[in-house]
Scaffold this motif. Structure first.
Motif, mmCIF file in Angstrom:
data_model
loop_
_atom_site.group_PDB
_atom_site.id
_atom_site.type_symbol
_atom_site.label_atom_id
_atom_site.label_comp_id
_atom_site.label_asym_id
_atom_site.label_seq_id
_atom_site.Cartn_x
_atom_site.Cartn_y
_atom_site.Cartn_z
ATOM 1 N N GLY A 74 44.313 34.291 36.575
ATOM 2 C CA GLY A 74 44.725 33.771 37.869
ATOM 3 C C GLY A 74 46.215 33.663 38.079
ATOM 4 O O GLY A 74 46.675 33.474 39.213
ATOM 5 N N GLU A 77 49.361 38.236 40.057
ATOM 6 C CA GLU A 77 49.129 38.674 41.420
ATOM 7 C C GLU A 77 48.262 39.930 41.413
ATOM 8 O O GLU A 77 48.518 40.860 40.658
ATOM 9 N N GLN A 82 43.212 35.385 41.323
ATOM 10 C CA GLN A 82 44.316 35.048 42.225
ATOM 11 C C GLN A 82 43.922 35.270 43.676
ATOM 12 O O GLN A 82 44.259 34.472 44.559
#
Length: 242
Positions: A74, A77, A82
């Motif tokens: 997470g 990016e 995420q």
């Protein structure tokens, strides 16, 4: 299999969100799995609005990972986590204890697979499963050739998936492997919602709904599921038989 064709992406996303909302209302403690990627983003937008307006309560739901790029979590990016954090979990204020996601940076990925399988088994099955479909027909990271009798596993990504992955990352990444729920989880889910939009998905959706069931096109296996809802925009449905 139930097919719904809407005029455009937003109408399709709104319909999909409403389906999920009704399923959550029917079973407030649902085990929910939602794909990341671009196609579900509109659905997340409508779900978030409904949660924030108090139209549906998701506090008792548990949310699990569909898949993740091996080597990402997470904090990266473009990772699946995420994407869901940014577009659903955080705007809805989902308690971290109710989010069960793959840690694809772990050295022991087999342990991650076993942990997810045990979690799903403890709930009986997935109640609500929202899927997109890859250009090659993959479901999650169940790539062409995937077995229909598999649970959570680590896979080498197909060349098409590797190529398409570039759109998710702002910086170049060489993703080679994925961790994913298996097709057997999908077949055992209570309700499956499959979404696709745009002309780019028209060919694979024609194969998905009208083609031979084969693991070379994994999405075709959903023809064997007793409770599937397919939500398309007009472009994605443009090659389907009348």
């Amino acid at each position: 299999m139930n097919l719904y064709v809407d005029n455009n992406y937003d109408e399709m996303s709104r319909r999909t969100a409403e389906m999920i909302i009704q399923l959550m209302k029917k079973k407030p403690d649902s085990l929910v799995c939602m794909a990341a990627g671009n196609t579900p983003l509109g659905t997340f937008t409508h779900l978030v609005k409904a949660v924030q307006k108090g139209e549906v309560n998701v506090e008792a739901c548990h949310f699990i990972s569909l898949d993740e790029w091996v080597g990402l979590d997470g904090t990266d990016e473009g990772s699946c986590r995420q994407t869901l954090d940014a577009h659903f979990f955080k705007p809805c204020g989902i308690d971290e204890q109710r989010i069960h996601f793959f840690d694809a940076k772990r050295a022991n990925l087999q342990a991650e697979c076993e942990k997810m399988d045990a979690l799903i088994q403890s709930h009986g099955h997935i109640d609500v499963l929202l899927l997109g479909v890859g250009m090659n027909g993959h479901l999650g990271f169940n790539e062409p050739g995937a077995g229909f009798d598999t649970y959570t596993h680590v896979v080498e990504l197909d060349a098409v998936t590797k190529q398409v992955s570039a759109k998710y990352f702002t910086e170049p990444r060489e993703v080679q492997m994925g961790i994913t729920l298996g097709i057997k989880h999908m077949l055992e889910a209570e309700t499956v919602i499959l979404i696709a939009d745009g002309l780019k998905k028209a060919d694979i959706m024609q194969k998905a709904l009208h083609g031979e069931v084969t693991n070379e096109v994994p999405v075709t296996v959903l023809q064997q599921h007793p409770n599937v809802h397919v939500c398309l925009d007009a472009a994605a449905a443009s090659l389907l038989k009348a």
